[in-house]
Design an enzyme around this catalytic site. Structure first.
Site, PDB file in Angstrom:
ATOM      1  N   GLY A 136       0.791  -1.248  -0.142  1.00  0.00           N
ATOM      2  CA  GLY A 136      -0.085  -0.331  -0.098  1.00  0.00           C
ATOM      3  C   GLY A 136       0.844   1.346   0.004  1.00  0.00           C
ATOM      4  O   GLY A 136       1.198   1.661   1.084  1.00  0.00           O
ATOM      5  N   TYR A 137       1.398   1.614  -1.254  1.00  0.00           N
ATOM      6  CA  TYR A 137       2.142   2.846  -1.133  1.00  0.00           C
ATOM      7  C   TYR A 137       1.254   4.103  -2.091  1.00  0.00           C
ATOM      8  O   TYR A 137       1.196   4.889  -1.410  1.00  0.00           O
ATOM      9  CB  TYR A 137       3.412   2.430  -2.019  1.00  0.00           C
ATOM     10  CG  TYR A 137       4.588   1.954  -1.261  1.00  0.00           C
ATOM     11  CD1 TYR A 137       4.235   1.093  -0.203  1.00  0.00           C
ATOM     12  CD2 TYR A 137       5.745   1.634  -1.650  1.00  0.00           C
ATOM     13  CE1 TYR A 137       5.115   0.460   0.559  1.00  0.00           C
ATOM     14  CE2 TYR A 137       6.858   0.923  -1.159  1.00  0.00           C
ATOM     15  CZ  TYR A 137       6.488   0.304  -0.023  1.00  0.00           C
ATOM     16  OH  TYR A 137       7.543  -0.242   0.796  1.00  0.00           O
ATOM     17  N   SER A 138       1.116   3.797  -3.316  1.00  0.00           N
ATOM     18  CA  SER A 138       0.591   4.919  -4.189  1.00  0.00           C
ATOM     19  C   SER A 138      -0.760   5.466  -3.755  1.00  0.00           C
ATOM     20  O   SER A 138      -1.440   4.392  -3.255  1.00  0.00           O
ATOM     21  CB  SER A 138       0.545   4.401  -5.623  1.00  0.00           C
ATOM     22  OG  SER A 138       1.849   4.368  -6.117  1.00  0.00           O
ATOM     23  N   SER A 185      -1.538  -4.125  -6.582  1.00  0.00           N
ATOM     24  CA  SER A 185      -1.793  -5.436  -7.074  1.00  0.00           C
ATOM     25  C   SER A 185      -2.112  -6.471  -6.388  1.00  0.00           C
ATOM     26  O   SER A 185      -1.534  -6.326  -4.802  1.00  0.00           O
ATOM     27  CB  SER A 185      -0.617  -5.810  -8.148  1.00  0.00           C
ATOM     28  OG  SER A 185       0.526  -5.384  -7.388  1.00  0.00           O
ATOM     29  N   GLU A 219      12.358  -2.967  -5.859  1.00  0.00           N
ATOM     30  CA  GLU A 219      11.836  -3.196  -6.871  1.00  0.00           C
ATOM     31  C   GLU A 219      12.286  -2.725  -8.107  1.00  0.00           C
ATOM     32  O   GLU A 219      12.140  -3.389  -9.199  1.00  0.00           O
ATOM     33  CB  GLU A 219      10.308  -2.328  -6.659  1.00  0.00           C
ATOM     34  CG  GLU A 219       9.568  -2.252  -7.778  1.00  0.00           C
ATOM     35  CD  GLU A 219       8.368  -1.382  -7.546  1.00  0.00           C
ATOM     36  OE1 GLU A 219       7.149  -1.905  -7.402  1.00  0.00           O
ATOM     37  OE2 GLU A 219       8.374  -0.287  -7.383  1.00  0.00           O
TER      38      GLU A 219
END
Lengths: 363, 397
Positions: B127-129, B161, B244
């Site tokens: 849960g970043y963006s 995702s 990443e």
């Protein structure tokens, strides 16, 4: 597995870079170009002291006996400093041909002279490698050559010529041979010389060994050297563009702080840096994996030529109006990249050859 | 320059080949899964026991406990790729969360999470963006306010995702609203079953929902479910982002794709002529082949530098930008060479390669944008690689 340069190879590049910074600054390049010098004799002497003309000549014949990769590292540095000296034909292509197709006597006679820099050799194979124009082309019969050879490389002060005839035979011609006329060609890049030879019943000595192998070796080694030269020339243009963008101020800030300018620099670096690995691989393959050599030489030459063109124009644009002036001298690098692109097959032609090599196109 | 791996590594390669020959029958058919089934879990376990997955993760956390050896890792990847076998679970929990926890987690966190994550028993999402925080990730606004022993989370994440299949989330939230933006973020771990979480699939231009949006309404998370200190989440996350970027732009993937296009152009015909006989498409093919080779050799150069502990500098920074671009151009060539057939999609009659060239062409654009856009990559290359100045901060109004 080690894909990289040895300590010796890094030292070779550093020492050559240092020497060229000292003996071949922009003023020296300009003097040679504007004065119409066939080559900068003092720069050549300094390089000769480092053994540059004999890079790949065996030690037994007075050379350094190094690999084509080492020669590529030299070519890169000569490009970086737009050095107005012969190298690709005399130090790489001619020795490669003599070593493959020359008799012992021919090798004994010429390799030491080439290695010491006493004689400069010019090579004319354009008609066989990149295509014959108009009435260019040389025929051999009865030990005599007739016809014309265009785009001879390292032409200026050559004392020995290697020329390909239209049947793929290779011949040695002495610079003072009777019936040989030399016509210098004026080209955009005045740091390397190109010329035309006209043969009128000129006496020549054939190379009698594996001439097919020798011609291919000259083509591939020459392409790898041109690619390496563009790699060095292009990186110097990037370095100059970055340095300029960090100094030049407009709108109260250095232009290098604008993303529009930064991104141009990033794109140049991102495109050119992978070419380094391709050039290294192609040079290594030339010596160690001959079955891959021709294809990799073709890839190195065509990709570096295309990326080189992009870098040459983009770096010039980063310099703004100054890049367009003669004063800054950036155009010497721009033009050198332009010459490298066209010699020994421009990208489209070379890519077609690469397709033929892989059975993707008919010969 | 020495392109041979040498006897020790060739012996290792032989070992890997023997393993593959013996266990090919045990490999799951599907190359990737969001949630591993029993067959996949067994395969993963077999790989870990033999050191082909979780190779360098200590045994106390359920890994194989091998010494880092980048050449052996490459040999494993080469052999599994050549055999067409899946190389263990590849999800964000394993590739990003586990390395982060190993670097910055407490002993209890490592003990609790690493082993079940490696085994595929716990699936994570990232849960970043956020809708308002893409390239400027540090501006994220999902709030976590203190209430007793809990944080109460409100806000929204996007581009998540596997959120639909995940058990857990590692999530960046703003815990210190008054601190400067980089110092007000915390890295929290919580269950996707926590009340107040809603997951909505995000359908993309490819037609599939490869991503999700995740909404948080008064989601209560115990304050101790944090990695690193309060306010240190940005630095914890950067450890993960580093992992990443390494995954995007892999030149060997481009090599495989190039081979597929060569096959396509040698078999597909138009007006009785093989596509590869068309000089214009052929020229583009050879040009892209040059670029693929260049990036593959560039990869070997980076591998050598990494195995010697050297920093390859700018050479490392260009990989994502160049690699993703080349993949995109390869897909574009396949579509162009196919002509009208290139537009067929879904389950259309006359469909070629399951319509995958179109979906790759589109998904590649997503990869060019995701994981740091091409423009952000250019900032990084120019600032860190070429030492150019950063964009000045706009003057305060």
């Amino acid at each position: 597995m080690e894909f990289g340069l040895s300590e010796d190879q890094r030292m070779l590049q550093d020492s050559l870079n240092g020497t060229l910074e000292r003996v071949c600054p922009l003023e020296r390049v300009r003097k040679a170009a504007e004065g119409g010098e066939a080559m900068a004799d003092d720069v050549w002497t300094a390089l000769t002291e480092l053994g540059v003309p004999g890079m790949i000549v065996p030690e037994a014949q007075g050379g350094l006996g190094l690999a084509l990769l080492d020669a590529a590292l030299v070519s890169e540095m000569l490009g970086r400093h737009v050095a107005p000296v012969p190298f690709i034909a005399t130090a790489v292509m001619a020795p490669a041909a003599l070593m493959r197709a020359g008799s012992m006597a021919q090798q004994e006679e010429w390799l030491p002279k080439l290695a010491s820099g006493e004689v400069v050799a010019s090579v004319a194979i354009a008609e066989k490698v990149s295509g014959a124009r108009e009435d260019a082309g040389v025929t051999a019969s009865g030990g005599k050559l007739n016809g014309k050879a265009w785009f001879a490389m390292d032409f200026g002060e050559a004392g020995l010529f290697i020329v390909a005839d239209m049947d793929g035979g290779l011949h040695l011609v002495k610079g003072d041979a009777k019936g040989l006329a030399r016509v210098g060609l004026t080209r955009i890049d005045l740091t390397r010389s190109l010329g035309e030879w006209q043969f009128d019943d000129v006496e020549a000595e054939p190379l009698s060994g594996d001439t097919v192998g020798a011609l291919n070796a000259m083509r591939d080694a020459g392409r790898i050297m041109l690619a390496a030269d563009t790699l060095g020339t292009g990186w110097m243009m990037i370095d100059k563009a970055v340095a300029y963008a960090k100094e030049r101020k407009q709108f109260g800030r250095v232009i290098g702080s604008f993303q529009a300018v930064k991104h141009m620099c990033a794109e140049m670096a991102a495109e050119l840096e992978p070419c380094r690995s391709l050039v290294w691989y192609a040079a290594h393959a030339f010596d160690e994996m001959p079955e891959e050599g021709p294809l990799m030489a073709a890839h190195a030459k065509s990709l570096t030529s295309d990326v080189g063109r992009f870098v040459a124009r983009t770096a010039t644009e980063v310099h703004g109006g100054m890049g367009f002036t003669d004063l800054l001298g950036l155009h010497y690098w721009f033009k050198r990249i332009g010459l490298n692109r066209q010699l020994l097959g421009a990208p489209e032609r070379v890519r077609r050859e690469a397709a033929v090599m892989q059975g993707w196109a008919a010969d | 320059m020495d392109l041979a791996y040498g006897p020790e590594y060739e012996a290792f390669r032989e070992e890997v080949r023997q393993f593959i020959a013996k266990h090919r029958k045990d490999a799951p058919e599907r190359m990737r899964v969001a949630r591993p089934d029993a067959e996949w879990k067994a395969w993963q376990q077999l790989l870990i026991e033999n050191g082909y997955a979780a190779r360098t993760i200590p045994t106390e956390y359920g890994g194989y406990g091998g010494e880092p050896d980048i050449l052996k890792s490459r040999i494993i990847a080469e052999e599994f790729t050549a055999a067409g076998l899946p190389l263990g679970l590849a999800n964000q929990g394993i590739s990003m969360f586990v390395p982060t926890l190993l670097e910055l987690g407490t002993p209890e966190q490592k003990q609790k999470w690493i082993e079940p994550t490696l085994k595929g028993e716990v699936v994570w999402c990232q849960g970043y963006s956020e809708p308002g925080s893409g390239s400027d990730l540090a501006s994220l606004q999902t709030k976590a306010t203190e209430d007793g022993d809990d944080f109460v989370i409100n806000g929204q994440k996007i581009w998540t995702s596997t959120a639909k299949d995940a058990d857990m989330i590692f999530c960046l939230v703003r815990t210190e609203p008054d601190a400067p933006k980089h110092q007000g973020i915390s890295y929290l771990l919580f269950s996707m079953d926590t009340p107040g979480i809603e997951v909505r699939p995000l359908k993309t231009m490819t037609g599939a929902a490869e991503f999700n949006e995740v909404f948080f309404t008064d989601v209560r998370v115990p304050k101790n479910q944090i990695v690193g200190e309060r306010g240190q989440g940005w630095f914890v996350a950067n450890a993960t982002l580093k992992h990443e970027r390494g995954m995007l732009g892999d030149p060997n993937q481009a090599g495989t794709r190039l081979k597929e296009i060569v096959d396509l152009m040698q078999t597909e015909t138009m007006d009785g002529q093989k596509l590869i006989e068309n000089p214009l498409y052929r020229d583009r093919l050879v040009e892209l082949q040059s670029r693929v080779y260049a990036m593959q050799f560039h990869g070997l150069r980076l591998l050598t530098a990494a195995s010697k502990g050297e920093d390859p500098g700018i050479a490392r920074l260009i990989v994502k930008l160049q690699g993703c671009e080349i993949n995109h151009q390869l897909a574009a060539l396949a579509i162009d060479a196919l002509g009208e057939l290139g537009v067929l999609y879904g389950k259309s009659p006359h469909l070629r390669a399951w319509g995958s060239w179109q979906s790759r062409y589109m998904f590649d654009l997503g990869l060019i944008i995701g994981g740091g856009t091409a423009q952000i990559q250019k900032n990084i290359i120019s600032e860190r690689g070429l030492d150019m100045p950063r964009e000045p901060k706009p003057a305060k109004a």
